[in-house]
Design an enzyme around this catalytic site. Structure first.
Site, PDB file in Angstrom:
ATOM      1  N   LYS A   5       0.950  -1.043  -0.010  1.00 38.36           N
ATOM      2  CA  LYS A   5      -0.524   0.127  -0.105  1.00 38.36           C
ATOM      3  C   LYS A   5       0.830   1.304   0.161  1.00 38.36           C
ATOM      4  O   LYS A   5       2.208   0.970  -0.063  1.00 38.36           O
ATOM      5  CB  LYS A   5      -1.015   0.052   1.039  1.00 38.36           C
ATOM      6  CG  LYS A   5      -2.218  -0.919   0.875  1.00 38.36           C
ATOM      7  CD  LYS A   5      -3.434  -0.674   1.799  1.00 38.36           C
ATOM      8  CE  LYS A   5      -4.477  -1.910   1.022  1.00 38.36           C
ATOM      9  NZ  LYS A   5      -5.656  -2.137   1.851  1.00 38.36           N
ATOM     10  N   ARG A  47      -3.768 -10.191   4.874  1.00 38.13           N
ATOM     11  CA  ARG A  47      -4.268 -10.466   3.441  1.00 38.13           C
ATOM     12  C   ARG A  47      -2.878  -9.491   2.565  1.00 38.13           C
ATOM     13  O   ARG A  47      -2.374  -8.296   2.294  1.00 38.13           O
ATOM     14  CB  ARG A  47      -5.544  -9.226   3.039  1.00 38.13           C
ATOM     15  CG  ARG A  47      -5.797  -9.281   1.839  1.00 38.13           C
ATOM     16  CD  ARG A  47      -7.180  -8.574   1.995  1.00 38.13           C
ATOM     17  NE  ARG A  47      -7.843  -8.229   0.319  1.00 38.13           N
ATOM     18  CZ  ARG A  47      -6.837  -7.754  -1.291  1.00 38.13           C
ATOM     19  NH1 ARG A  47      -5.990  -6.595  -0.122  1.00 38.13           N
ATOM     20  NH2 ARG A  47      -7.494  -7.611  -1.767  1.00 38.13           N
TER      21      ARG A  47
HETATM   22  N1  HH2 Z   1      -7.582  -4.008   0.589  1.00 38.29           N
HETATM   23  C1  HH2 Z   1      -8.265  -3.588  -0.534  1.00 38.29           C
HETATM   24  C2  HH2 Z   1      -9.135  -4.152  -1.230  1.00 38.29           C
HETATM   25  N2  HH2 Z   1      -9.896  -5.967   0.171  1.00 38.29           N
HETATM   26  N3  HH2 Z   1     -10.060  -6.058   2.065  1.00 38.29           N
HETATM   27  C3  HH2 Z   1      -9.550  -6.065   3.351  1.00 38.29           C
HETATM   28  N4  HH2 Z   1      -9.885  -7.017   4.656  1.00 38.29           N
HETATM   29  N5  HH2 Z   1      -8.800  -5.220   4.183  1.00 38.29           N
HETATM   30  C4  HH2 Z   1      -7.929  -4.663   3.083  1.00 38.29           C
HETATM   31  O1  HH2 Z   1      -7.284  -3.920   4.251  1.00 38.29           O
HETATM   32  C5  HH2 Z   1      -8.365  -4.523   1.628  1.00 38.29           C
HETATM   33  C6  HH2 Z   1      -9.224  -5.504   1.520  1.00 38.29           C
HETATM   34  C7  HH2 Z   1      -7.272  -2.775  -1.972  1.00 38.29           C
HETATM   35  O2  HH2 Z   1      -5.710  -3.344  -2.415  1.00 38.29           O
HETATM   36  P1  HH2 Z   1      -6.301  -5.043  -3.685  1.00 38.29           P
HETATM   37  O3  HH2 Z   1      -7.507  -5.381  -3.519  1.00 38.29           O
HETATM   38  O4  HH2 Z   1      -4.210  -4.743  -3.691  1.00 38.29           O
HETATM   39  O5  HH2 Z   1      -6.816  -3.696  -4.609  1.00 38.29           O
HETATM   40  P2  HH2 Z   1      -8.559  -2.758  -5.648  1.00 38.29           P
HETATM   41  O6  HH2 Z   1      -8.810  -2.470  -4.477  1.00 38.29           O
HETATM   42  O7  HH2 Z   1      -7.212  -1.838  -5.963  1.00 38.29           O
HETATM   43  O8  HH2 Z   1      -7.982  -4.325  -6.286  1.00 38.29           O
END
Ligand code: HH2
Length: 311
Positions: free
Chosen positions: A240, A275
């Site tokens: 992040k 995660r």
């Molecule tokens: N962060 C993201 C998405 N889902 N779920 C939980 N429980 N906690 C988190 O911190 C979290 C999450 C964002 O990251 P990412 O999936 O890599 O990116 P994107 O939302 O662009 O798909």
């Protein structure tokens, strides 16, 4: 892998119950990220076919993931494009079916804010609903998860899908963790009154969601206050922006070492679920940190002193 039947838990270890079994939180547990989205912030567009997704899941499990977290809608900071439920289901449900068939014992989490997507995924064999809105955005979500006996991740955020990962709602007083705890308590109350059992609930401070970097760092540094509520805590720091700001690493996929630093700090403060995109290095780092924590606990109990962290 992570199922209790194949992997005996230590006595008294908390169990996170979900729709297809239970995950023992007797050691750090990893949810490997599977983004079947064209626009995710660090890995969008890399998984374009069901076959790509299957191979990615195989790799995450081989590298030590205890569960997989499948998402079909991005919340990227540069303004996510909202996806309708039909398109999100088209991305997610076939993969849930394939993973359930190929890996019957692996818990499948679905990262969605929409009750229709959660329902279809649970019908297809998903175990957990990971809702980055903490059940704020769809009134039917809590009832559907409760009826299915799903494990749920209630993550803190503010705003809608398009704004929750921006700073539009990142205004806090002098105790951001106090505000996050109050908002998560409200989410827990709503979930329980709609029928979600206490032993299904995991809380997540929502690193980077309606939070500037200083607030994300405060979430991690004060994580033990959230742990003290008594629910297992999940942290999603992987790749992040705050890590990029601390380290100067601009490319998200190169923020692996920074991610590990954040996760080890969170483990010491009581987080048990992580995660992550990069499972192998995270698995190794968390297992080593955990072995040291357990040895300190054993040494402390031998001398009659109390270990500091809650585990
Ligand atoms: N962060 C993201 C998405 N889902 N779920 C939980 N429980 N906690 C988190 O911190 C979290 C999450 C964002 O990251 P990412 O999936 O890599 O990116 P994107 O939302 O662009 O798909």
């Amino acid at each position: 892998m992570g199922e209790t039947g194949t992997d005996a838990p230590r006595e008294n270890a908390p169990l996170w119950r979900h729709a297809t079994g239970a995950l023992a939180l007797d050691r750090p547990r990893i949810l490997g990220i599977v983004n079947v989205t064209p626009d995710s912030f660090s890995d969008g567009g890399r998984i374009l076919t069901l076959d790509d997704a299957r191979h990615h899941v195989e790799r995450l499990i081989a590298e030590g993931a205890d569960a997989v977290d499948i998402g079909g809608e991005s919340t990227r900071p540069q303004g996510a494009r909202a996806v309708d439920a039909e398109e999100e289901q088209r991305r997610v449900v076939p993969l849930v079916q394939v993973v359930r068939r190929d890996h019957p014992a692996v818990p499948i989490s679905v990262d969605t804010t929409k009750a229709a997507v959660a329902y279809a995924s649970l019908e297809a064999g998903a175990s957990i609903v990971n809702d980055v809105s903490g059940f704020r955005l769809d009134d039917a979500m809590a009832r559907i998860c409760g009826a299915a006996g799903a494990g749920v991740v209630l993550m803190h955020s503010r705003g809608d899908v398009a704004t929750m990962a921006t700073y539009a709602h990142a205004t806090y007083g002098d105790d951001p963790m106090g505000e996050v705890i109050a908002e998560l308590r409200a989410a827990v109350g709503g979930a329980q009154s709609a029928g979600v059992a206490q032993d299904r609930i995991v809380l997540d401070p929502g690193i980077g969601f309606a939070k500037r970097s200083a607030t994300s760092i405060a979430m991690l540094s004060e994580l033990s206050r959230l742990v003290a509520l008594g629910y297992p805590v999940l942290v999603g720091a992987s790749r992040k922006r705050f890590i990029g700001e601390i380290t100067g690493v601009a490319e998200p996929s190169e923020r692996v070492a920074g991610t590990i630093g954040a996760n080890v700090a969170a483990l010491e403060r009581g987080a048990r679920l992580f995660r992550v995109h990069d499972v192998k290095p995270s698995r190794e780092a968390l297992d080593v940190a955990w072995a040291i924590m357990r040895a300190s606990r054993a040494a402390d109990s031998g001398t009659g002193t109390q270990a500091g962290a809650a585990w």
